[in-house]
Design a protein around this motif. Structure first.
Motif, PDB file in Angstrom:
ATOM      1  N   LYS A  17       0.839  -1.203   0.000  1.00  0.00           N
ATOM      2  CA  LYS A  17       0.000   0.000   0.000  1.00  0.00           C
ATOM      3  C   LYS A  17       0.881   1.263   0.000  1.00  0.00           C
ATOM      4  O   LYS A  17       0.639   2.213  -0.742  1.00  0.00           O
ATOM      5  CB  LYS A  17      -0.911  -0.014   1.228  1.00  0.00           C
ATOM      6  CG  LYS A  17      -1.865   1.180   1.312  1.00  0.00           C
ATOM      7  CD  LYS A  17      -2.848   0.988   2.465  1.00  0.00           C
ATOM      8  CE  LYS A  17      -3.742   2.191   2.654  1.00  0.00           C
ATOM      9  NZ  LYS A  17      -3.088   3.335   3.296  1.00  0.00           N
ATOM     10  N   GLU A  18       1.930   1.258   0.838  1.00  0.00           N
ATOM     11  CA  GLU A  18       2.840   2.418   0.897  1.00  0.00           C
ATOM     12  C   GLU A  18       3.534   2.607  -0.454  1.00  0.00           C
ATOM     13  O   GLU A  18       3.687   3.724  -0.935  1.00  0.00           O
ATOM     14  CB  GLU A  18       3.894   2.210   1.989  1.00  0.00           C
ATOM     15  CG  GLU A  18       3.348   2.382   3.393  1.00  0.00           C
ATOM     16  CD  GLU A  18       4.356   1.977   4.469  1.00  0.00           C
ATOM     17  OE1 GLU A  18       4.326   2.592   5.544  1.00  0.00           O
ATOM     18  OE2 GLU A  18       5.163   1.051   4.245  1.00  0.00           O
ATOM     19  N   GLN A  27       2.472   1.720  -3.427  1.00  0.00           N
ATOM     20  CA  GLN A  27       1.499   2.242  -4.397  1.00  0.00           C
ATOM     21  C   GLN A  27       1.249   3.735  -4.184  1.00  0.00           C
ATOM     22  O   GLN A  27       1.227   4.505  -5.136  1.00  0.00           O
ATOM     23  CB  GLN A  27       0.160   1.489  -4.258  1.00  0.00           C
ATOM     24  CG  GLN A  27       0.179   0.079  -4.815  1.00  0.00           C
ATOM     25  CD  GLN A  27       0.204   0.054  -6.335  1.00  0.00           C
ATOM     26  OE1 GLN A  27       0.001   1.065  -7.000  1.00  0.00           O
ATOM     27  NE2 GLN A  27       0.487  -1.104  -6.907  1.00  0.00           N
ATOM     28  N   GLU A  28       1.076   4.122  -2.913  1.00  0.00           N
ATOM     29  CA  GLU A  28       0.803   5.534  -2.601  1.00  0.00           C
ATOM     30  C   GLU A  28       1.944   6.433  -3.051  1.00  0.00           C
ATOM     31  O   GLU A  28       1.735   7.474  -3.675  1.00  0.00           O
ATOM     32  CB  GLU A  28       0.579   5.715  -1.093  1.00  0.00           C
ATOM     33  CG  GLU A  28      -0.823   5.355  -0.643  1.00  0.00           C
ATOM     34  CD  GLU A  28      -1.069   5.684   0.813  1.00  0.00           C
ATOM     35  OE1 GLU A  28      -0.087   5.822   1.584  1.00  0.00           O
ATOM     36  OE2 GLU A  28      -2.245   5.803   1.202  1.00  0.00           O
ATOM     37  N   LEU A  29       3.173   6.026  -2.726  1.00  0.00           N
ATOM     38  CA  LEU A  29       4.340   6.836  -3.077  1.00  0.00           C
ATOM     39  C   LEU A  29       4.531   6.895  -4.585  1.00  0.00           C
ATOM     40  O   LEU A  29       4.833   7.945  -5.153  1.00  0.00           O
ATOM     41  CB  LEU A  29       5.605   6.279  -2.419  1.00  0.00           C
ATOM     42  CG  LEU A  29       5.743   6.596  -0.933  1.00  0.00           C
ATOM     43  CD1 LEU A  29       6.865   5.780  -0.325  1.00  0.00           C
ATOM     44  CD2 LEU A  29       6.011   8.088  -0.734  1.00  0.00           C
ATOM     45  N   GLN A  69       2.216   6.439  -6.950  1.00  0.00           N
ATOM     46  CA  GLN A  69       1.158   7.250  -7.568  1.00  0.00           C
ATOM     47  C   GLN A  69       1.389   8.732  -7.326  1.00  0.00           C
ATOM     48  O   GLN A  69       1.218   9.556  -8.222  1.00  0.00           O
ATOM     49  CB  GLN A  69      -0.217   6.816  -7.043  1.00  0.00           C
ATOM     50  CG  GLN A  69      -0.685   5.486  -7.639  1.00  0.00           C
ATOM     51  CD  GLN A  69      -1.875   4.901  -6.898  1.00  0.00           C
ATOM     52  OE1 GLN A  69      -2.511   5.564  -6.090  1.00  0.00           O
ATOM     53  NE2 GLN A  69      -2.168   3.633  -7.161  1.00  0.00           N
ATOM     54  N   ALA A  70       1.793   9.080  -6.099  1.00  0.00           N
ATOM     55  CA  ALA A  70       2.062  10.480  -5.767  1.00  0.00           C
ATOM     56  C   ALA A  70       3.180  11.020  -6.664  1.00  0.00           C
ATOM     57  O   ALA A  70       3.059  12.088  -7.275  1.00  0.00           O
ATOM     58  CB  ALA A  70       2.462  10.608  -4.302  1.00  0.00           C
ATOM     59  N   TYR A  91       2.144  11.201 -10.422  1.00  0.00           N
ATOM     60  CA  TYR A  91       1.099  12.197 -10.666  1.00  0.00           C
ATOM     61  C   TYR A  91       1.762  13.574 -10.793  1.00  0.00           C
ATOM     62  O   TYR A  91       1.481  14.338 -11.712  1.00  0.00           O
ATOM     63  CB  TYR A  91       0.083  12.203  -9.522  1.00  0.00           C
ATOM     64  CG  TYR A  91      -1.108  13.113  -9.787  1.00  0.00           C
ATOM     65  CD1 TYR A  91      -2.189  12.666 -10.530  1.00  0.00           C
ATOM     66  CD2 TYR A  91      -1.136  14.422  -9.301  1.00  0.00           C
ATOM     67  CE1 TYR A  91      -3.274  13.495 -10.790  1.00  0.00           C
ATOM     68  CE2 TYR A  91      -2.218  15.258  -9.550  1.00  0.00           C
ATOM     69  CZ  TYR A  91      -3.286  14.788 -10.295  1.00  0.00           C
ATOM     70  OH  TYR A  91      -4.353  15.618 -10.559  1.00  0.00           O
ATOM     71  N   THR A 111      -6.513  16.393  -5.301  1.00  0.00           N
ATOM     72  CA  THR A 111      -5.529  15.312  -5.461  1.00  0.00           C
ATOM     73  C   THR A 111      -4.164  15.762  -4.955  1.00  0.00           C
ATOM     74  O   THR A 111      -3.476  15.018  -4.244  1.00  0.00           O
ATOM     75  CB  THR A 111      -5.428  14.868  -6.943  1.00  0.00           C
ATOM     76  OG1 THR A 111      -6.734  14.560  -7.417  1.00  0.00           O
ATOM     77  CG2 THR A 111      -4.531  13.652  -7.110  1.00  0.00           C
ATOM     78  N   GLU A 141      -3.952  15.735  -1.207  1.00  0.00           N
ATOM     79  CA  GLU A 141      -3.824  14.364  -0.702  1.00  0.00           C
ATOM     80  C   GLU A 141      -2.382  13.873  -0.859  1.00  0.00           C
ATOM     81  O   GLU A 141      -1.842  13.194   0.008  1.00  0.00           O
ATOM     82  CB  GLU A 141      -4.789  13.424  -1.443  1.00  0.00           C
ATOM     83  CG  GLU A 141      -6.251  13.583  -1.044  1.00  0.00           C
ATOM     84  CD  GLU A 141      -6.482  13.486   0.457  1.00  0.00           C
ATOM     85  OE1 GLU A 141      -5.997  12.516   1.085  1.00  0.00           O
ATOM     86  OE2 GLU A 141      -7.128  14.406   1.031  1.00  0.00           O
ATOM     87  N   ILE A 142      -1.771  14.233  -1.999  1.00  0.00           N
ATOM     88  CA  ILE A 142      -0.377  13.836  -2.271  1.00  0.00           C
ATOM     89  C   ILE A 142       0.560  14.469  -1.238  1.00  0.00           C
ATOM     90  O   ILE A 142       1.471  13.814  -0.727  1.00  0.00           O
ATOM     91  CB  ILE A 142       0.015  14.222  -3.712  1.00  0.00           C
ATOM     92  CG1 ILE A 142      -0.587  13.194  -4.679  1.00  0.00           C
ATOM     93  CG2 ILE A 142       1.531  14.305  -3.889  1.00  0.00           C
ATOM     94  CD1 ILE A 142      -0.434  13.555  -6.147  1.00  0.00           C
ATOM     95  N   VAL A 173       0.437  12.495   1.837  1.00  0.00           N
ATOM     96  CA  VAL A 173       1.187  11.230   1.693  1.00  0.00           C
ATOM     97  C   VAL A 173       2.677  11.479   1.930  1.00  0.00           C
ATOM     98  O   VAL A 173       3.341  10.752   2.672  1.00  0.00           O
ATOM     99  CB  VAL A 173       0.966  10.606   0.283  1.00  0.00           C
ATOM    100  CG1 VAL A 173       1.985   9.500  -0.007  1.00  0.00           C
ATOM    101  CG2 VAL A 173      -0.444  10.045   0.157  1.00  0.00           C
TER     102      VAL A 173
END
Length: 380
Positions: free
Chosen positions: A309-310, A312-314, A316-317, A320, A356, A359-360, A363
């Protein structure tokens, strides 16, 4: 098809012919393809031709992003074109100067080394050559400094400007024998002052571009040994460095900006930097010698340093922000006909993009907290 002068190909499934494809149809669908473009870069021979190709890259980038191609793929296209141009230039200079007097490696550093180049790009490179007997040392050094200088001048002419920090092979500090490079890395790892940390950050993102891969492998094996020794202060400084920049989010959940002319902007590159720096610090600590941020994250997740999960978050951030940066730069070059930069006015974004972004930023902030708690404490 060109070689055999065939104009049509039959398509079969087992013994049944299911259709055909024409050469013209293939060509028209490939005309927009980055592969065809990269092929045209490979075929370019002169510096003016290469310059012409590089000037078409913003258009390619814009088209790819508009077709929904992921920004990490767009990064790869830019990197492949930049690599192809540099190799072309290197081979041209060798053809003029004659074969090198020693085996060597031409390596690229920084964002180019990480395969994360944008359209605002400068040169970051260095040369390692094999150690030679005393009487040959001067001849070898003279050749490579002259060689590096010519390569650099040509790349600058094509559109890869000189590095302001001077991290280029034409700078005599960054063209040396393998034994000298080993001493460099050893000293930086022991010094741990901010300047040494910057050098390791730049030179840890080094990637082979041309020459003898074996020399690079030997340097990496040496680095692996060096990192086995306890160097807590160095990693501490590196992590500390990565915590310097805070994501531009105010207490009231607004995007913090600064004035630039009539606009209120924030710096996209600086916003992405903590992710690059922190992932690099973890990679160094775990002796992962991949250079790309996404690849480093993948390897760290496999080791259990990050959860899926971490990761994926990093990821995607990071990509993006990269997509925003590439699109902004492409538009600046194509429409505004001006030098691209990394500054963005949040007002130019849609509400969804603004949400977005916020949210980034959260993160990234959470990631920095993880470092403060886990990484820094385990170094004490």
């Amino acid at each position: 098809m060109f070689q055999t002068r065939a104009r049509y190909l039959l398509i079969s499934e087992g013994n049944d012919y299911t259709g055909f494809i024409s050469r013209n149809k293939l060509l028209s669908s490939l005309a927009q393809s980055p592969f065809m473009f990269i092929q045209s870069v490979k075929l370019a021979r002169s510096v003016p031709e290469l310059k012409q190709r590089w000037q078409k890259v913003p258009e390619q980038v814009y088209q790819l992003l508009n077709r929904g191609v992921k920004s990490e793929i767009v990064n790869q296209v830019i990197t492949t074109v930049a690599d192809t141009i540099a190799i072309n230039v290197i081979e041209g200079v060798i053809a003029e100067m004659g074969p090198p007097p020693a085996r060597f490696v031409f390596m690229v550093l920084g964002s180019e080394g990480r395969k994360e180049q944008t359209l605002r790009t400068d040169q970051d490179n260095a040369i390692i050559y094999e150690d030679k007997a005393n009487e040959q040392r001067e001849i070898v050094r003279e050749y490579f400094l002259a060689f590096a200088s010519t390569v650099s001048e040509r790349l600058d002419h094509i559109g890869f400007s000189f590095c302001e920090g001077g991290f280029m092979a034409k700078n005599s500090k960054w063209t040396h024998s393998l034994s000298h490079w080993k001493r460099n890395y050893s000293n930086w790892l022991q010094e741990s002052d901010p300047e040494a940390v910057l050098k390791v950050a730049t030179f840890f993102d080094c990637r082979f571009l041309y020459g003898e891969q074996g020399i690079m492998d030997e340097l990496k094996a040496f680095l692996h040994q060096e990192l086995e020794r306890p160097k807590h202060t160095f990693l501490h400084h590196m992590a500390q460095n990565a915590l310097q920049y805070e994501p531009p989010l105010t207490f009231f959940n607004n995007i913090r900006t600064f004035s630039k002319g009539s606009q209120q902007v924030f710096n996209l590159k600086k916003t992405m930097t903590p992710i690059v720096d922190l992932v690099r610090a973890y990679a160094l600590r775990n002796r992962i010698f991949l250079t790309n941020t996404g690849e480093r994250l993948e390897a760290l997740a496999q080791m259990g340093t990050f959860t899926e999960k971490e990761r994926q978050e990093l990821l995607q951030a990071y990509y993006y922000l990269m997509g925003m940066r590439l699109r902004k730069q492409a538009i600046q070059i194509i429409d505004d006909r001006k030098e691209p930069d990394n500054l963005l006015d949040p007002k130019s974004l849609t509400k969804i993009e603004q949400v977005t972004l916020k949210e980034i930023f959260k993160v990234i902030s959470g990631f920095q907290t993880k470092i403060k708690v886990g990484f820094m404490e385990s170094l004490h």
